[in-house]
Design an enzyme around this catalytic site. Structure first.
Site, mmCIF file in Angstrom:
data_model
loop_
_atom_site.group_PDB
_atom_site.id
_atom_site.type_symbol
_atom_site.label_atom_id
_atom_site.label_comp_id
_atom_site.label_asym_id
_atom_site.label_seq_id
_atom_site.Cartn_x
_atom_site.Cartn_y
_atom_site.Cartn_z
ATOM 1 N N ARG A 351 0.835 -1.224 0.000
ATOM 2 C CA ARG A 351 0.000 0.000 0.000
ATOM 3 C C ARG A 351 0.857 1.257 0.000
ATOM 4 O O ARG A 351 0.514 2.253 0.626
ATOM 5 C CB ARG A 351 -0.962 0.034 1.193
ATOM 6 N N ARG A 355 -4.135 5.911 0.895
ATOM 7 C CA ARG A 355 -4.833 7.015 1.558
ATOM 8 C C ARG A 355 -3.958 7.878 2.441
ATOM 9 O O ARG A 355 -4.338 8.992 2.782
ATOM 10 C CB ARG A 355 -5.987 6.455 2.395
ATOM 11 N N ARG A 364 -8.915 10.802 -5.091
ATOM 12 C CA ARG A 364 -10.106 10.044 -4.708
ATOM 13 C C ARG A 364 -11.311 10.935 -4.431
ATOM 14 O O ARG A 364 -12.447 10.477 -4.477
ATOM 15 C CB ARG A 364 -9.796 9.197 -3.474
ATOM 16 N N ASP A 400 -6.803 -3.668 -7.147
ATOM 17 C CA ASP A 400 -7.505 -4.227 -5.992
ATOM 18 C C ASP A 400 -7.563 -5.743 -6.128
ATOM 19 O O ASP A 400 -7.705 -6.279 -7.237
ATOM 20 C CB ASP A 400 -8.923 -3.660 -5.890
ATOM 21 N N TYR A 477 -14.079 -13.861 0.469
ATOM 22 C CA TYR A 477 -14.855 -12.662 0.136
ATOM 23 C C TYR A 477 -16.138 -13.040 -0.607
ATOM 24 O O TYR A 477 -17.217 -12.480 -0.362
ATOM 25 C CB TYR A 477 -14.023 -11.713 -0.716
#
Length: 668
Positions: A351, A355, A364, A400, A477
């Protein structure tokens, strides 16, 4: 040499530039006191917003009791805010209203301003008083979910702070009190910039982000920005703290030092103590043969791009591509994957584009997460930006884990906080049989295009990683419909209907193999398989229900491509993960790296600093990095990484400190 002796030595007559305005005289005296020749050029002036509609509207709401929390960022801003409100309301009512909200003061100056009004300051943010400490203080003392928070701003908006408040569930109102402008007479600043551009300044001091923006704005307007950047690259650049450091880096200026305390006095003192050793190191670097010279930490090496109109020599282009591929093969990262000795431990971070970066959050704010993932130009932008900003040794394509799930026919959405939701979930054999086995080029070709574009945009010597989710993580998931704490539905599925489970895993494995091979064909130099949730299984279940499918993927990838397997909470599974035939095993921070490596045998390992360490002070980050690398002792095959991805609110300065600490460590 002792610190006392170094302090006495001081600047020794070096020319020291600074850009103070109100404190220009004090800054010049400090530089002279430490033996420097001051060149202080004011770079900004504060203009109160005399007709401040936002502040007046805030006052009405404050008196109505509409706010729960009031954050005060500066002392002068706090006093000015009260003065503005006093044009409409009696001071007694203002003081009463302040007393009814939770007050948060960023350091001593707003504390003093409140006390002068007879108001208890409430929560006081500890040094170094950055937005990181402010959010930590709120986390410890004031729950923000559903609260109405007002922030007294100064100058430009602190985007990280506002975003952090909103991510904690607060409804945020900004209250601008004054703004920054250029000085009325910018000629002294232009003259100082000309002196810098001519290489006649050895040390430059910066004390806030607005200062940096104004200095570079005037440099650009005068046509000096490139010369100023080049000259500062040879000088010592000292920044008062993380916010101004981030602004400098955003303008392409690398930071050499920050003081232990983010104040003007410690900044000048620290610069006077350390400037000579930094300048000497710069001279040695300049004198070194070009082929051995390393870029400064975090700096992007220059890259030339041929003109679009220039004739293309096909043979030369092919030779260039081959040479670039050889450069990557001999890179620190690729050699570590092969367990070959390297002079410096390679580092990249899971990552590393995300963010915690201001630029990513700004992007974003304009596009959704899935829109970003499916836009090759934007994927290239965020992937390359992270590498160049951090100075890491490898890029990983921005994407992703769950993109193949959508390609297999399931709905994929991201709600608040970017948590994934999959609909309809897979709960029966019929659901498994209904899944598509897509043509990956047709359904996921946008990612392959992004890899091709990113490979072209990256410096030729920087390896590019592709990645995919492992079958267990994707299956969990699909079955849960989202993330889970216990994965009860997933385990129930595999226990209740092993046939359906294996059919699902086989289908995922085939799609994942094609997907990763597509990434390799597009230009990925290595790939990582993330099994983020497999640590919820015991060893027997892993061997029976997971290992064969993960191994099948790795065996099906193009030979010679390094494969990294990473999972969390997998300490008990490591002997079987070794059987997947991955050449690099990623370790999370819950295991001892050396003990785990010894148990794994002849593989490379990646890891494994706790991501939370990056919230600590710089000295602690450096200590933890040195300690881990000292234990590795130069053993071939180590790639430095965190034990999981960078956390959302991680200070950028902590990440930069980590990368610099790894690159500065001398291997045994």
């Amino acid at each position: 040499m002792s610190t006392t002796t170094q302090t006495a030595k001081g600047f020794e007559g070096l020319q020291v530039a600074a850009f103070e305005s109100r404190m220009a005289g004090e800054m010049a005296r400090l530089i002279e006191h430490h033996g420097g020749r001051p060149l202080v050029a004011p770079s900004m002036r504060e203009i109160p917003l005399e007709e401040n509609a936002e502040a007046l509207a805030f006052g009405e709401r404050l008196l109505e009791g509409s706010f729960d929390v009031l954050i005060l960022l500066t002392g002068v801003g706090t006093r000015t805010l009260v003065q503005i409100l006093e044009t409409r309301h009696p001071r007694e009512r203002i003081v009463e209203a302040f007393g009814k909200v939770a007050r948060v003061c960023r350091g001593p100056k707003p504390v003093a301003a409140l006390r002068s009004l007879g108001i208890d300051p409430g929560i006081v943010v500890p040094e170094p008083n950055t937005w990181v400490e402010l959010l930590a203080a709120l986390d410890a003392k004031v729950p923000l979910e559903g609260r109405k928070v007002a922030v007294q701003e100064y100058g430009i908006t602190n985007f990280e702070l506002m975003q952090g408040l909103r991510e904690r569930g607060a409804e945020v109102t900004s209250v601008p009190v004054y703004r920054w402008a250029l000085p009325e007479d910018v000629e002294p600043l232009r003259a100082a910039l000309r002196t810098i551009a001519e290489g006649r300044v050895q040390v430059a001091l910066f004390t806030n982000a607005n200062q940096v923006d104004n200095v570079m704005r005037v440099a650009r307007d005068a046509g000096l920005d490139q010369k100023v950047r080049a000259a500062l690259g040879q000088a010592v650049v000292a920044s008062v703290g993380p916010v101004s450091s981030q602004s400098l880096r955003e303008h392409g200026i690398q930071v050499d030092l920050e003081p232990p305390h983010p104040k003007m006095g410690p900044l000048v003192r620290e610069a006077s103590v350390r400037c000579h050793e930094i300048l000497e190191a710069r001279k040695r670097e300049t004198a070194a043969p070009e082929r051995h010279r390393e870029p400064r930490s975090g700096a992007a090496a220059p890259r030339t791009t041929p003109s679009a109109s220039a004739p293309v020599d096909a043979a030369a282009a092919t030779a260039g591509l081959a040479a670039a591929g050889e450069d990557r093969r001999e890179s620190l990262f690729m050699k570590a994957c092969r367990r070959e000795p390297v002079p410096v431990t390679p580092v990249w971070l899971m990552r590393q584009a995300g963010r915690y970066m201001r630029e990513y959050r700004r992007l974003r704010a304009r596009v959704s997460f899935l829109e970003l993932c499916k836009n090759p130009e934007l994927v290239t932008q965020v992937t390359v930006h992270a590498v160049e900003k951090l100075g890491v040794d490898a890029a990983i394509i921005f994407a992703d884990l769950l993109l193949p799930v959508e390609a297999m026919g399931l709905g994929l959405t991201y709600g608040k906080g970017e948590g994934p939701s999959i609909d309809p979930p897979v709960r029966t054999m019929e659901d498994v049989l209904a899944l598509r086995e897509p043509d990956v080029e047709e359904s996921l070709g946008y990612l392959f295009k992004a890899i091709r574009q990113t490979r072209a945009a990256l410096r030729p010597e920087i390896p590019l990683l592709g990645f995919a989710g492992a079958p267990f993580t994707l299956a969990s998931y699909m079955i849960e419909g989202a993330g889970s704490a216990s994965y009860t539905r997933t385990k129930s599925f595999l226990y209740r209907d092993p046939g359906a489970w294996n059919a699902l895993m086989e289908r995922i494995a085939r799609v994942t193999t094609a997907y990763l091979n597509g990434q390799i064909a597009a230009g990925a130099d290595a790939v990582q398989i993330f099994d983020s949730w497999v640590g919820c299984l015991g060893p027997a279940d892993y061997r029976e229900f997971v290992l064969p499918h993960t191994r099948r993927i790795i065996e099906g990838l193009r030979p010679g491509t390094p494969v990294i397997h990473f999972g969390t909470q997998t300490g008990s599974l490591l002997p079987m993960i070794r059987e997947t035939k991955a050449k690099v095993i990623g370790l999370d921070w819950r295991v001892d790296l050396i003990e785990a490596w010894d148990s794994l045998g002849d593989v490379a390992v990646m890891g494994n600093l706790d991501p939370a360490v990056l919230f600590g002070p710089r000295d602690e980050i450096r200590r933890r990095v040195r300690e881990l690398l000292a234990r590795v002792g130069g053993r071939p095959g180590h790639i430095f990484n965190l034990g999981h991805g960078i956390l959302p609110h991680t200070p950028l300065d902590g990440v930069l400190t980590l990368v610099d600490a790894v690159h500065s460590h001398k291997r045994a």
